[in-house]
Scaffold this motif. Structure first.
Motif, PDB file in Angstrom:
ATOM      1  N   ILE A 296       6.335  20.903  -3.089  1.00  0.00           N
ATOM      2  CA  ILE A 296       5.035  20.616  -3.808  1.00  0.00           C
ATOM      3  C   ILE A 296       4.132  22.168  -3.286  1.00  0.00           C
ATOM      4  N   LYS A 297       3.692  22.445  -4.515  1.00  0.00           N
ATOM      5  CA  LYS A 297       3.088  23.916  -4.304  1.00  0.00           C
ATOM      6  C   LYS A 297       1.531  23.691  -3.840  1.00  0.00           C
ATOM      7  N   LYS A 298       1.334  24.649  -3.186  1.00  0.00           N
ATOM      8  CA  LYS A 298      -0.219  24.950  -2.568  1.00  0.00           C
ATOM      9  C   LYS A 298      -1.055  24.798  -3.641  1.00  0.00           C
ATOM     10  N   GLY A 299      -2.269  24.005  -3.291  1.00  0.00           N
ATOM     11  CA  GLY A 299      -3.163  23.857  -4.268  1.00  0.00           C
ATOM     12  C   GLY A 299      -3.037  22.525  -5.287  1.00  0.00           C
ATOM     13  N   THR A 300      -1.925  21.689  -4.931  1.00  0.00           N
ATOM     14  CA  THR A 300      -1.631  20.704  -5.718  1.00  0.00           C
ATOM     15  C   THR A 300      -2.400  19.450  -5.157  1.00  0.00           C
ATOM     16  N   THR A 301      -2.874  18.813  -6.399  1.00  0.00           N
ATOM     17  CA  THR A 301      -4.063  17.397  -6.057  1.00  0.00           C
ATOM     18  C   THR A 301      -2.999  16.440  -5.749  1.00  0.00           C
ATOM     19  N   VAL A 302      -3.479  15.570  -4.727  1.00  0.00           N
ATOM     20  CA  VAL A 302      -2.618  14.688  -4.138  1.00  0.00           C
ATOM     21  C   VAL A 302      -3.507  13.382  -4.302  1.00  0.00           C
ATOM     22  N   PHE A 303      -3.072  12.222  -5.104  1.00  0.00           N
ATOM     23  CA  PHE A 303      -3.607  11.061  -5.375  1.00  0.00           C
ATOM     24  C   PHE A 303      -2.658   9.909  -4.499  1.00  0.00           C
ATOM     25  N   PRO A 304      -3.011   9.126  -3.582  1.00  0.00           N
ATOM     26  CA  PRO A 304      -2.439   7.844  -3.127  1.00  0.00           C
ATOM     27  C   PRO A 304      -2.653   6.746  -3.930  1.00  0.00           C
ATOM     28  N   LEU A 305      -1.506   6.484  -4.542  1.00  0.00           N
ATOM     29  CA  LEU A 305      -1.645   5.309  -5.525  1.00  0.00           C
ATOM     30  C   LEU A 305      -1.375   3.827  -5.015  1.00  0.00           C
ATOM     31  N   MET A 306      -2.539   3.426  -4.553  1.00  0.00           N
ATOM     32  CA  MET A 306      -2.711   2.018  -3.621  1.00  0.00           C
ATOM     33  C   MET A 306      -1.775   1.016  -4.423  1.00  0.00           C
ATOM     34  N   THR A 307      -2.147   0.969  -5.857  1.00  0.00           N
ATOM     35  CA  THR A 307      -1.493  -0.247  -6.552  1.00  0.00           C
ATOM     36  C   THR A 307       0.095  -0.345  -6.238  1.00  0.00           C
ATOM     37  N   SER A 308       0.565   0.826  -6.238  1.00  0.00           N
ATOM     38  CA  SER A 308       2.318   0.876  -6.005  1.00  0.00           C
ATOM     39  C   SER A 308       2.448   0.079  -4.694  1.00  0.00           C
ATOM     40  N   VAL A 309       1.428   0.460  -3.744  1.00  0.00           N
ATOM     41  CA  VAL A 309       1.769   0.110  -2.364  1.00  0.00           C
ATOM     42  C   VAL A 309       1.488  -1.552  -2.354  1.00  0.00           C
ATOM     43  N   LEU A 310       0.337  -1.887  -3.003  1.00  0.00           N
ATOM     44  CA  LEU A 310      -0.157  -3.362  -2.830  1.00  0.00           C
ATOM     45  C   LEU A 310       0.959  -4.341  -3.705  1.00  0.00           C
ATOM     46  N   TRP A 311       1.637  -3.575  -4.604  1.00  0.00           N
ATOM     47  CA  TRP A 311       2.403  -4.469  -5.339  1.00  0.00           C
ATOM     48  C   TRP A 311       3.824  -4.245  -5.135  1.00  0.00           C
ATOM     49  N   ASP A 312       4.221  -3.603  -3.864  1.00  0.00           N
ATOM     50  CA  ASP A 312       5.629  -3.050  -3.590  1.00  0.00           C
ATOM     51  C   ASP A 312       6.376  -4.412  -3.063  1.00  0.00           C
ATOM     52  N   GLU A 313       7.564  -4.667  -3.989  1.00  0.00           N
ATOM     53  CA  GLU A 313       8.383  -5.863  -3.761  1.00  0.00           C
ATOM     54  C   GLU A 313       9.278  -5.661  -2.410  1.00  0.00           C
ATOM     55  N   SER A 314       9.301  -4.574  -1.992  1.00  0.00           N
ATOM     56  CA  SER A 314       9.930  -4.420  -0.566  1.00  0.00           C
ATOM     57  C   SER A 314       8.969  -4.624   0.369  1.00  0.00           C
ATOM     58  N   GLU A 315       7.854  -4.754   0.286  1.00  0.00           N
ATOM     59  CA  GLU A 315       6.757  -4.903   1.283  1.00  0.00           C
ATOM     60  C   GLU A 315       6.185  -6.331   1.303  1.00  0.00           C
ATOM     61  N   TRP A 316       6.074  -7.099   0.067  1.00  0.00           N
ATOM     62  CA  TRP A 316       5.611  -8.410  -0.237  1.00  0.00           C
ATOM     63  C   TRP A 316       6.412  -9.245  -0.890  1.00  0.00           C
ATOM     64  N   GLU A 317       6.258 -10.483  -0.286  1.00  0.00           N
ATOM     65  CA  GLU A 317       7.369 -11.442  -0.772  1.00  0.00           C
ATOM     66  C   GLU A 317       6.783 -11.897  -2.218  1.00  0.00           C
ATOM     67  N   THR A 318       5.634 -11.962  -2.484  1.00  0.00           N
ATOM     68  CA  THR A 318       5.023 -12.302  -4.058  1.00  0.00           C
ATOM     69  C   THR A 318       4.027 -11.340  -3.997  1.00  0.00           C
ATOM     70  N   PRO A 319       4.265 -10.374  -4.501  1.00  0.00           N
ATOM     71  CA  PRO A 319       3.213  -9.120  -4.743  1.00  0.00           C
ATOM     72  C   PRO A 319       2.069  -9.602  -5.729  1.00  0.00           C
ATOM     73  N   ARG A 320       2.514 -10.021  -6.779  1.00  0.00           N
ATOM     74  CA  ARG A 320       1.651 -10.365  -8.112  1.00  0.00           C
ATOM     75  C   ARG A 320       0.971 -11.704  -7.883  1.00  0.00           C
ATOM     76  N   THR A 321       1.019 -12.421  -6.715  1.00  0.00           N
ATOM     77  CA  THR A 321       0.512 -13.633  -6.478  1.00  0.00           C
ATOM     78  C   THR A 321      -0.572 -13.728  -5.417  1.00  0.00           C
ATOM     79  N   PHE A 322      -1.389 -14.446  -5.479  1.00  0.00           N
ATOM     80  CA  PHE A 322      -2.199 -14.496  -4.198  1.00  0.00           C
ATOM     81  C   PHE A 322      -1.828 -15.642  -3.463  1.00  0.00           C
ATOM     82  N   ASN A 323      -1.398 -14.987  -2.354  1.00  0.00           N
ATOM     83  CA  ASN A 323      -0.743 -15.778  -1.367  1.00  0.00           C
ATOM     84  C   ASN A 323      -0.936 -15.425   0.061  1.00  0.00           C
TER      85      ASN A 323
END
Length: 487
Positions: A390-417
C-alpha cells in the motif's frame, strides 16, 4: 508508403483524436496499476478520470463496498476514487491493527475540512491534534465524563425527556428531535457548564443544523465533491453545508464569548472555561504561538457536538425502534430491571447485574450499524499489509459494515439477536469485533460518556414506557406501563 501517407492525409482531425484517445485508453487499461514486483490489494479495475466511480452506488456507499468485498473474498480492497487511491479494511482484526499502527495517519479529506478547517480533535493532524486530544481527554474526565457527576447529568436530562414523551399522551411522534436535544444537552452541561431548555431557539437551531449537516455530508452530491472538488464545488448541498457549518461556528463563538465575559479561572464551569483559563495562563507567560487558540477551541467544541449528538442520538433511536419491533425482548429487559432494580433509579453500577439488558444495548450498537464507514486514515509511509503493498498517501477507510455482518464473527449477523453477547449461562460477555467507538489513537474521546449515556437512557426508558410501532415506521407511541396495567 505513399499509399499510407495519402490515407493518413484523408483522415480528418476528429478521427485522429478519437484514435489517439482509444490507444491511450488501451495503454491505460493494460499498463496502469500493474506492478509485477509489488502485489497491491485486489479491487475493480478503474477507468480513466472516473476511477471506480461507476462501480459505486453513492446512495448506499457502504453496501457497494461490502458487496465488492464479498465478491473479491479479501480482507482489504483498493479503489481509485477521484484523484485518490483508497483502501478499505474489511474485518475487525485488520481494522484494529491499522488503527493501532503508527504508520496509519488520519487523511485530510476535502469534504471534512468543511467541518473543521483542519483543527480540533477529529480532523486535526500533527502536534496540534496531539495537544488538543490530550487536553480534551484530561478535562472531559475532570468534568465528570464516565463518572458519577456525568451520570447525575444524564439522569437529570432523562427526566426532561420523559416530560416530552408525556406531552404526546400516547399518540405517535417522531423521537428523533427530542432524543438529539437530550444527548446534546448532556454534552452542553459538560462543555459549557449548563444545559439549555428544549424551547431555546438558539439551542434548537444549533442541534438541528448539526444533524442536517451530517445528512448533507452523506449525500451523493457531497461524495462527488469529495471525489472531484474542482468539478462539484458549486453543488447546492455543498454550498448549504458550508453555510451551515459557518453559522454553527459563529454560534459557538458567541457562546464562548458569553462565557469569556464571566470567566473565573479559579472556578471553571466546563470544558470551555478550562480551555480559556489555560489559554490565558499561556498568554500571561508571553507564550503566543501555542495551539490554544480560538480556532482550535471552536473546532474541538464543534467536533464534540457533531460526533456525540448524531451518533448517540441515532443509536438511542434505534434502541427504541427495536424494542417496539421486538416486544418479547422489551418484556425480558423489563422483567430483569424489575427484578434487579425495582422502582428505584437505574444507575451505571447496576449494569453488572443486568446481563440481558447489557446484551440488548450492545446488540443495538452492532445491528444499527450507525457509522458503517468510519473516519479516514492515511498511510504516512509505504506499508506492506497482509502481503499487499500500500503506497504512501493512500487513504484508508475501515469498513465497519463488513465487521458487523461478518458470518465468521456473528452467528446471525443480519438478525437482531442479543444472544450474540450472552454465554451459555446467560452472562454478558464482550465481543472484540464490536468497535462502535473506533480503536487506537483516533478512538472516540467521549467513549465513556457515550457508553454511560446510551446505557442509562435505554435502561431508564424501558421500564418507564412501553413502545409500540405506530402506523408510520418513523414514529412511536410512548405509553406508561402503569396505564397499560390499569387498562
Amino acid at each position: 508508403l505513399a499509399v499510407m501517407e495519402n490515407l493518413f492525409l484523408q483522415l480528418n482531425s476528429t478521427t485522429i483524436l478519437l484514435g489517439t484517445v482509444g490507444i491511450l485508453l488501451l495503454l491505460y487499461v493494460f499498463l496502469t496499476n500493474f506492478d509485477h514486483k509489488r502485489k497491491e490489494p485486489p479491487g475493480p479495475r478503474p477507468l480513466p478520470l472516473f476511477g471506480n466511480l461507476l462501480h459505486l452506488n453513492l446512495k448506499s456507499f457502504h453496501m457497494t463496498l461490502y458487496e465488492i468485498k464479498r465478491k473479491k473474498h479479501t480482507p482489504i480492497l483498493i479503489l481509485n476514487i477521484g484523484r485518490r487511491r483508497q483502501s478499505q479494511c474489511t474485518n475487525y482484526k485488520n481494522i484494529d491493527y491499522t488503527c493501532l499502527r503508527p504508520a496509519w495517519e488520519l487523511g485530510r479529506i476535502k469534504i471534512v475540512t468543511i467541518f473543521s478547517l483542519g483543527n480540533g480533535i477529529v480532523f486535526g493532524n500533527g502536534e496540534s491534534w496531539k495537544e488538543m486530544r490530550r487536553f480534551a481527554l484530561t478535562n472531559l474526565r475532570d468534568f465528570g465524563m464516565g463518572k458519577k457527576a456525568a451520570e447525575d447529568k444524564i439522569i437529570e436530562e432523562i427526566q426532561y425527556l420523559f416530560e416530552v414523551f408525556d406531552r404526546h399522551q400516547g399518540q405517535p411522534f417522531n423521537t428523533g428531535q427530542s432524543m438529539n436535544y437530550a444527548v446534546s444537552n448532556i454534552i452542553c452541561s459538560i462543555v459549557y457548564g449548563s444545559r439549555f431548555e428544549y424551547s431555546d431557539e438558539e439551542f434548537r437551531l444549533m442541534v438541528d443544523r448539526v444533524n442536517y449537516n451530517i445528512r448533507l455530508a452523506g449525500s451523493p452530491s457531497a461524495k462527488l465533491f469529495d471525489m472531484y472538488p474542482w468539478l462539484f464545488q458549486w453543488t447546492s448541498n455543498r454550498k448549504r453545508l458550508t453555510r451551515n457549518v459557518t453559522e454553527n461556528r459563529n454560534q459557538i463563538k458567541r457562546l464562548i464569548g458569553r462565557l469569556q465575559e464571566t470567566l473565573n479561572v479559579h472556578m471553571c464551569r466546563g470544558f470551555v472555561d478550562s480551555f480559556l483559563a489555560h489559554k490565558q495562563k499561556l498568554e500571561d507567560l508571553k507564550i503566543t504561538d501555542s495551539h490554544y487558540n480560538m480556532e482550535n477551541l471552536v473546532s474541538t467544541v464543534s467536533n464534540l457536538f457533531a460526533a456525540g449528538t448524531n451518533t448517540s442520538g441515532t443509536t438511542l433511536r434505534w434502541g427504541l425502534l427495536l424494542m417496539a419491533k421486538y416486544p418479547h425482548i422489551q418484556d425480558q429487559v423489563q422483567e430483569e430491571l424489575s427484578r434487579v432494580v425495582g422502582n428505584r433509579q437505574v444507575r451505571a453500577k447496576d449494569r453488572m447485574n443486568l446481563p440481558f439488558a447489557d446484551a440488548v444495548i450492545h446488540e443495538t450498537q452492532r445491528f444499527a450499524n450507525v457509522l458503517p464507514v468510519t473516519i479516514a486514515h492515511k498511510t504516512s509511509t509505504d506499508v506492506t499489509f497482509q502481503g499487499y503493498f500500500i503506497k504512501k498517501g493512500t487513504t484508508v477507510f475501515p469498513l465497519m459494515t463488513s465487521v458487523l455482518w461478518d458470518e465468521s464473527e456473528w452467528e446471525t449477523p443480519r438478525t437482531f439477536n442479543p444472544a450474540h453477547f450472552l454465554d451459555k449461562d446467560g452472562k454478558f460477555f464482550k465481543r472484540d469485533a464490536l468497535m462502535p467507538f473506533g480503536a487506537g489513537r483516533r478512538a472516540c474521546p467521549g467513549e465513556s460518556l457515550a457508553r454511560m449515556g446510551i446505557k442509562e437512557d435505554d435502561l431508564d426508558l424501558t421500564p418507564a414506557v412501553g413502545l409500540t410501532l405506530a402506523p408510520s415506521p418513523h414514529e412511536l407511541c410512548a405509553v406508561s406501563r402503569e396505564e397499560n396495567k390499569v387498562n
